[in-house]
Design a protein around this motif. Structure first.
Motif, mmCIF file in Angstrom:
data_model
loop_
_atom_site.group_PDB
_atom_site.id
_atom_site.type_symbol
_atom_site.label_atom_id
_atom_site.label_comp_id
_atom_site.label_asym_id
_atom_site.label_seq_id
_atom_site.Cartn_x
_atom_site.Cartn_y
_atom_site.Cartn_z
ATOM 1 N N ALA D 8 20.863 6.384 91.320
ATOM 2 C CA ALA D 8 22.198 6.590 90.752
ATOM 3 C C ALA D 8 22.303 5.710 89.506
ATOM 4 N N ALA D 34 22.044 10.826 90.656
ATOM 5 C CA ALA D 34 23.473 10.871 90.314
ATOM 6 C C ALA D 34 23.714 10.092 89.036
ATOM 7 N N VAL D 54 23.698 15.008 90.348
ATOM 8 C CA VAL D 54 25.142 15.273 90.346
ATOM 9 C C VAL D 54 25.857 14.297 89.422
ATOM 10 N N LEU D 56 29.291 12.157 88.749
ATOM 11 C CA LEU D 56 30.389 11.627 89.549
ATOM 12 C C LEU D 56 31.238 10.689 88.703
ATOM 13 N N ASP D 61 31.310 6.756 95.177
ATOM 14 C CA ASP D 61 30.812 8.077 95.568
ATOM 15 C C ASP D 61 29.294 8.149 95.454
ATOM 16 N N ALA D 62 28.774 7.550 94.404
ATOM 17 C CA ALA D 62 27.318 7.596 94.203
ATOM 18 C C ALA D 62 26.604 6.805 95.296
ATOM 19 N N ASN D 64 27.543 6.139 98.234
ATOM 20 C CA ASN D 64 27.687 6.758 99.551
ATOM 21 C C ASN D 64 27.093 8.155 99.634
ATOM 22 N N ASN D 65 26.648 8.681 98.493
ATOM 23 C CA ASN D 65 25.981 9.976 98.458
ATOM 24 C C ASN D 65 24.654 9.843 99.199
ATOM 25 N N GLY D 66 24.425 10.656 100.203
ATOM 26 C CA GLY D 66 23.225 10.511 101.029
ATOM 27 C C GLY D 66 21.918 10.646 100.260
ATOM 28 N N ASP D 67 21.970 11.293 99.104
ATOM 29 C CA ASP D 67 20.742 11.573 98.338
ATOM 30 C C ASP D 67 20.279 10.370 97.503
ATOM 31 N N VAL D 68 21.142 9.339 97.404
ATOM 32 C CA VAL D 68 20.845 8.193 96.542
ATOM 33 C C VAL D 68 20.204 7.062 97.341
#
Lengths: 337, 337, 337, 337
Positions: D8, D34, D54, D56, D61-62, D64-68
């Protein structure tokens, strides 16, 4: 953009090992999927620490491995032709170390084979085009920043040569880079080659005449010359001085930290081609990967490989005769225009 | 143009011998008439091969010798004052090696004595003003080619020092050249001096702190600094980098043949001041001779000698205190404006 | 040491005027006694401010003037031969600007005339031998500091040419300096010359092909080449790169103050030969004066003048034929060995 | 080796955009997952053409984004502290652009927070340590190749400054790099800072005094100085000259094609930090990625961020007082030894 390139590296010698390291630690968008070497132990050593890569003893196995979608050929030149045909058949993106093939006749066959496929798949490993200074000189020439280019003086000096390095290899393996560079700089074909043999260094191995002075002409009459000196001992140097109508441009000067000590000023000479052109190799391979993911090639074509092979043949003949030898080329296919 | 200068050289040490050779083989319009040294044998050795020159043991004898019409003073500095008064009395053109005298008080007396004669007879041996690169930088500054001068960074490095070279001599004999150079470059007087002592080299003799960092300000606020480093071992280097509003100029870079050998590129560092400033000495002495034959002087004045002596006194005080020390000057006589 | 040289300068054009200034302001042990020019007004202008010099319209008058004891010949080359014979008859020390004479046949006659006198009286004005960097490279070669010399690459670039400068003059007036330099560096005679004509600059005058690439060989097989480019516009440059068994040496690099401004780093190119070789001319003339006062010569001989004339003849022929042309020389007289 | 880093990037300004391009085209083993910017449109523009990324508007949000699984912080410095705490909580590898935080007090809190986690997670973006010449000079110092290091002279010159660039920013944003470089070179902490204000350029904006001369000392007495000159107009230059007991080393010299044209020799000055340090940024980020995949950090620590913040505070105070100001540091936690 397609998926990540899963590359089969064919040949795990010095150049192959270099490319494997590059692809697996510095290049974005590509990974080593397979390493092929007739010496399987060498292939196995090369994949140590690389997740998801396999070591194989045959190029066929690599090309047919479902995980592979691109090929980097780093074997000795006489093995290229056969692998190229097979990889073209698979329609894989190909980065082929120079020479394309060892002679103009076989190179021309490869050109025809690729032409028959209707699109360019083969990029040839003339990495100097990706050197920052080569690129800068290239654009001075193309943009006519200093008027027309008139002459090119090249120095190509290596500290020493591997055992068995012959007079022919001095043209085919060393001056071949200048043949391509002159074609790249001028955007023209080379029309003749002459070679002068003078006083030779005591440091050359038996049977090798070193240095030599190579005289080259292009279609529009640009005069180029190359001091090829492969047992120059002091270090590695590849430099060019270009004379224009309105100025002179030199590339390949020395750099790095500047030291004054023990009565001397200066710095360290680049020891070898890896240090001199390491960044250019990275840029070359990244350009190939980026282009390949878009379905294109990102550098010199099979035609470039063929044309330089024709220059080398003329060069070796000129070396023997002492006379100026014309370079003969077939008609350039539409695909490469 | 008057007759040829018949010069009495006072002092036949290293600098004196250099000037004798210069006057007798390279300078037009002057000849060595007499050489004076308390060590008469040294004076005699110095005139070997010079037609018409005599060796003497006293400056008085030289000044009263009917054949002499000019004086070059190359003795140790503490002997200058007395000879200067006598030569002024004779109204001879005088080239006095720096320092004019060893302290500001005595230098001011010399200035007053010359002022009393009503014309300038004394040229002081700040030879750097005659160096081609110093002259070039000087004119960039004066002509405001790159806007206003803002900062001057000096490097003054010697390979080693003679025995008995003290901290005071490091200011009086070495940094004195930068004091004059800064005054020459800016056309301003120096207003303060500060000295930083940091880590010292193991190569300095006992009792000497080397290198030192000297911080200098001028009337208009130009900031200068000097790395004075007199046991730098690698060779001799005198360089300056000047920062302007519109660019940077550096002088004193390395030159000479450019060699690539044994893994290194570069050349030979100048070994000493004779090689670095030999040409400047020739230009200086020729300028003195040419001006003297017209009844003038051709370089730095007694005032320059006095002002730098005042800077040196402030420098030595600053060296001891670590504080910024102001430079105090008497009012400049009309003669020098 | 004999008396001061009282020099008759024959020819008050650009080179003559330069030598007159040199002799009357910077050279020790010589003075201008007479200046000769067919344009008497030009001779008179040249002696302005020089005490004791006369202006004359004929070389005979100068040679027979009792005040003259040495001759410096700075007329156009085709006038040299006759003056040389007369000066040899007077047994005067002679400094003759290059060329000795315009062709090998007449130069050979001068060699024979001097040989008949039994001693060397003629010094030829190849001033590059007195340049500090030429001298430094010369001693690297002679002392075999880096092993045997193998190749010499020369760049000889002028900003432009005077009107009427022909292809022949490009060899006879320009490359002649490299012919002498190669002979000086190697201590060998030149055995062949070849000339390549390629793409020409739009800046060359009608009828002149510029630049040209001259290929040269010496007795031991040293390969030299010269880029001669006389309308190069950017400035004046004379440089050489020498390849040895154990390293590479370059001379003629750029120098002077180093400036960073307006997005560029660098400095000023030498504008012409006076700036590039001014110091070398001073050293040359001082060497001639010092030697002449001892009854000797202090530089290149009449044989050097003859041998370079033969090289020039081969060069002009090679320029026309495009072929390699052998250089033929008579046997060297004992006097010059 | 863990999986590929899914990064991120917080902040899509100039530095953020640069890092996004780097991560998505040149860095091996990492991808942009992100991009966060308060200006969501800017974040969206930054991910154009990057598959799987993504845009943001909030760092939360970044994180907590599961992909980060990694964070690169490129926001203005005053926003760093809060994001650092949150990322430490997630135990993500963090590359934080300099400054760590804007002042020593908050930086010390970050050090304590990281220390409390028991392992190093934060790498600070002092990219100069990854420059090839900095690295080379660093090893000359550490290996004592030329004896002890005695002095460091730094030139830090920018063509101009963004609007609103204050005297404080000149220390906090510019000289901060030299504070870190001096600590890197010497391996010592900085003990004092003094600042000299002299003549200022007309090209500085109102309220900014430019250039300034910064004087620095280290624990062992190494004397360093910095010419900080941020409206130098001619281009971008970052150079260092180091004086050792047995020699001098300079880095940051000019390079690239060498051109002779229009009366000048030289080349193009680097226009900005991207061109000068672009390769260093690539090496820095690759080092971070490679180390992060092994659970480590690959460069300067939070302690380095804290110590330079303390230097900056002393520098700003020194700028105002004109006096030498001591640098005070808390005890170094074990984690960083």
């Amino acid at each position: 953009m397609t998926d990540i390139l899963r590359v089969a590296v064919i040949g795990a010698g010095r150049m192959g090992a270099d490319h494997i390291k590059r692809l697996s630690t510095r290049i974005h968008g590509a990974e080593v999927a397979a390493v092929v070497d007739v010496d399987l132990a060498r292939a196995q050593a090369a994949i140590a620490g690389i997740d998801g890569a396999v070591a194989l003893a045959s190029a066929d196995d690599a090309l047919n491995n479902g995980d592979v979608n691109a090929v980097l050929i780093a074997t000795p030149g006489f093995l290229h032709e056969e692998i190229l045909y097979k990889a073209l058949e698979k329609d894989f993106p190909i980065l082929c170390e120079k020479p394309l093939t060892p002679d103009a006749e076989s190179a021309w066959k490869v050109v025809q084979a690729e032409t028959a496929t209707g699109h360019k798949r083969i990029q040839v490993g003339f990495m100097r085009r990706f050197d920052a200074e080569y690129a800068a000189l290239g654009s001075v020439i193309r943009d006519r920043e200093l008027g027309e280019l008139l002459m090119l003086h090249h120095q190509h000096r290596n500290p020493d040569t591997p055992q068995g390095f012959t007079n022919e290899m001095l043209i085919n393996d060393s001056v071949v880079h200048e043949f391509d560079a002159i074609r790249f700089f001028t955007g023209e074909e080379i029309t003749s080659v002459q070679v002068r043999l003078g006083k030779a260094t005591r440091n050359a191995p038996n049977g090798q005449h070193d240095p030599q002075h190579v005289l080259i002409e292009t279609e529009s009459g640009v005069l180029a010359d190359v001091e090829i000196y492969v047992n120059a001992k002091f270090g590695y140097e590849v430099a060019t001085q270009a004379s224009f109508e309105d100025g002179i441009v030199s590339i390949g000067g020395d750099g790095g930290p500047y030291v004054r000590s023990a009565g001397r000023w200066g710095g360290k000479v680049t020891p070898g081609f890896e240090e001199r052109f390491g960044a250019a190799y990275d840029v070359e391979v990244q350009a190939w990967v980026d282009a390949a993911r878009r379905g294109e090639i990102g550098g010199p074509t099979a035609w470039d490989g063929y044309a330089t092979a024709a220059c080398c043949e003329a060069g070796v003949e000129a070396q023997k005769s002492g006379e100026k030898v014309a370079v003969q080329l077939n008609t350039k296919p539409e695909l490469y225009k």
